[in-house]
Design an enzyme around this catalytic site. Structure first.
Site, mmCIF file in Angstrom:
data_model
loop_
_atom_site.group_PDB
_atom_site.id
_atom_site.type_symbol
_atom_site.label_atom_id
_atom_site.label_comp_id
_atom_site.label_asym_id
_atom_site.label_seq_id
_atom_site.Cartn_x
_atom_site.Cartn_y
_atom_site.Cartn_z
ATOM 1 N N CYS A 137 0.838 -1.198 0.000
ATOM 2 C CA CYS A 137 0.000 0.000 0.000
ATOM 3 C C CYS A 137 0.874 1.250 0.000
ATOM 4 C CB CYS A 137 -0.910 0.022 1.227
ATOM 5 S SG CYS A 137 -2.187 -1.251 1.233
ATOM 6 N N CYS A 148 -3.668 -8.703 6.846
ATOM 7 C CA CYS A 148 -3.668 -7.615 5.880
ATOM 8 C C CYS A 148 -5.078 -7.031 5.817
ATOM 9 C CB CYS A 148 -3.234 -8.104 4.501
ATOM 10 S SG CYS A 148 -3.279 -6.816 3.221
ATOM 11 N N GLN A 205 -10.271 -10.849 -11.574
ATOM 12 C CA GLN A 205 -10.318 -9.469 -11.086
ATOM 13 C C GLN A 205 -10.063 -9.455 -9.594
ATOM 14 O OE1 GLN A 205 -10.293 -6.836 -12.836
ATOM 15 N NE2 GLN A 205 -11.030 -7.493 -14.845
ATOM 16 N N CYS A 222 -6.430 -1.931 -16.988
ATOM 17 C CA CYS A 222 -5.861 -1.778 -15.648
ATOM 18 C C CYS A 222 -4.652 -0.849 -15.639
ATOM 19 C CB CYS A 222 -5.477 -3.142 -15.074
ATOM 20 S SG CYS A 222 -4.230 -4.016 -16.054
#
Length: 440
Positions: A91, A165, A265, A390
């Site tokens: 992240c 997570c 996905q 994407c």
């Protein structure tokens, strides 16, 4: 030469979420910093042999600083939700409050289009994180006779051990422990592992890469582990060791069992959102959609939904994905015909004479985009084209090809299924305008 410490004012956000300080010497990139903040940073000394700045992961020279302290914080800063934030490289934006984050991510699409010379409205960002990511890859390593699994630290190959997570779907809550238990069986061989865990309707589906083929003795050990850990399926390099339950994923009216390690996905809501935008575009078409082509079809997230309203020809280079799609289609009730074709669309795209039989074409390529296929679509007479991507850079490139070929963008929608990252999905709807006369 040693590193230097400086105090900088952050002026803007970069494409990867870095804070950027514009200085007389050029931009300096600072991870985890926000516009308006005054920060104290450490700037690496230039390479002693070349005198140049360090190079980024893309190979370009850039001035990158390490954040030491925030002297003046921004009002847009929030407390990260994960204790490993800034250590784990997964992240990059947990420090941004929601409005700043959403505007920055949408602006990344606007900027990519503008750089490609495309001036068209862009919708507000759609949040498609849902319950979280349904697939995760852990890296397994043995160091000092200890086994560990986790994620890589930012811009390094250092492993950050992970036992929880917060961006994962709750169905993956036990995935870190499952991955560690499996790693302990294989890491003594000395090879680093990648352990992909997917949440399916029947439980966890695990595919392990890096070990190499399994002999009969290891297969028995792994089969026992799958039983003990209550896994739906366990595979090694795509080779199914055991399938205790069908590792299915619902896609529209179909139930698909993707091939081990096959593409999916990232979130269930992300898939549903992308498919909804595709279906809305078909419903809004000026003419009835009877035949469609689904290019880079994978195992059918669009095809199985499009078949509710039209015949579908699904084209994909992966035979296993197409086989999964075909099985799901044949078992699903009430769908119109789906045909499949194994074909490398990078090397052998569908030509205009093939494309012209369809009322709509949908394409969802890998990150590299669909440059070759876009050129052929641009020469076709297909009235409706829906591009799903994407990668904002390759989306903008492919969109420009379509526009130069006579297509008009009707709607550009960014979709966020990769929360706290710089990645964004984009759906573009294009209709055929009058074909421009091309210069010879």
């Amino acid at each position: 030469m040693s590193d230097t410490t400086q105090v900088l004012t952050i002026n803007r956000l970069g494409a990867r979420g870095d804070g950027i300080a514009d200085t007389p010497e050029g931009p300096i990139y600072v991870s985890y910093a926000l516009p308006g903040e005054v920060v104290r940073v450490s700037i690496p000394a230039p390479d002693p042999h070349t005198g140049r700045a360090a190079r980024s992961s893309t190979g370009r020279a850039e001035a990158r600083a390490t954040l030491i302290a925030i002297e003046t914080p921004s009002a847009q800063r929030q407390t990260p939700e994960c204790a490993l934030y800034t250590r784990c490289g997964g992240c990059t934006t947990q420090h941004m409050e929601e409005t700043t984050y959403r505007e920055w991510k949408r602006e990344s699409v606007v900027t990519a289009l503008t750089r490609a010379g495309i001036n068209t409205p862009v919708d507000a960002l759609i949040d498609a994180h849902g319950t979280g990511r349904r697939r995760v890859t852990f890296h397994g390593r043995r160091k000092n006779d200890e086994d560990a699994i986790g994620f890589m630290a930012a811009r390094t190959h250092a492993l950050v051990p992970v036992d929880h997570c917060p961006v994962l779907d709750p169905d993956l809550a036990r995935a870190p422990q499952v991955a560690l238990d499996l790693a302990k069986l294989l890491l003594p061989k000395g090879k680093p592992l990648d352990i992909q865990v997917t949440a399916t309707d029947a439980g966890l589906d695990v595919d392990i890469r890096g070990h190499g083929p399994a002999g009969e003795a290891l297969r028995r050990i792994l089969t026992g582990a799958a039983e003990r850990l209550d896994l739906a399926r366990l595979s090694l390099h795509g080779d199914r060791i055991v399938e205790r339950h069908a590792a299915t994923i619902a896609m529209g009216r179909g139930r698909v069992t993707p091939p081990p390690g096959g593409f999916l996905q990232s979130t269930a809501l992300g898939e549903e959102t992308l498919a909804r935008l595709v279906m809305e575009a078909c419903a809004a078409a000026s003419t009835r959609i009877r035949r469609t082509a689904d290019l880079f079809a994978g195992c059918g997230p669009f095809a199985l939904r499009l078949a509710e309203i039209a015949e579908v020809h699904a084209v994909e280079s992966g035979a296993a994905a197409l086989a999964a799609l075909d099985r799901a289609f044949r078992a699903a009730p009430g769908l119109r015909r789906i045909t499949t074709e194994e074909r490398d669309l990078f090397r052998r795209p569908l030509l205009p004479m093939e494309l012209n039989q369809y009322d709509a074409v949908v394409f969802d390529p890998p990150r590299a985009g669909a440059e070759a296929q876009s050129h052929e679509i641009a020469k076709s007479k297909v009235p409706l084209v829906i591009a799903v991507s994407c990668d904002v850079g390759t989306f903008a490139r492919d969109a420009k090809i379509l526009i130069e070929g006579g297509y008009t963008p009707q709607r550009i929608t960014p979709v966020d299924q990769f929360r706290h990252s710089s990645h964004v999905e984009t759906v573009g709807v294009f209709t055929r305008a009058e074909i421009k006369k091309r210069r010879r």
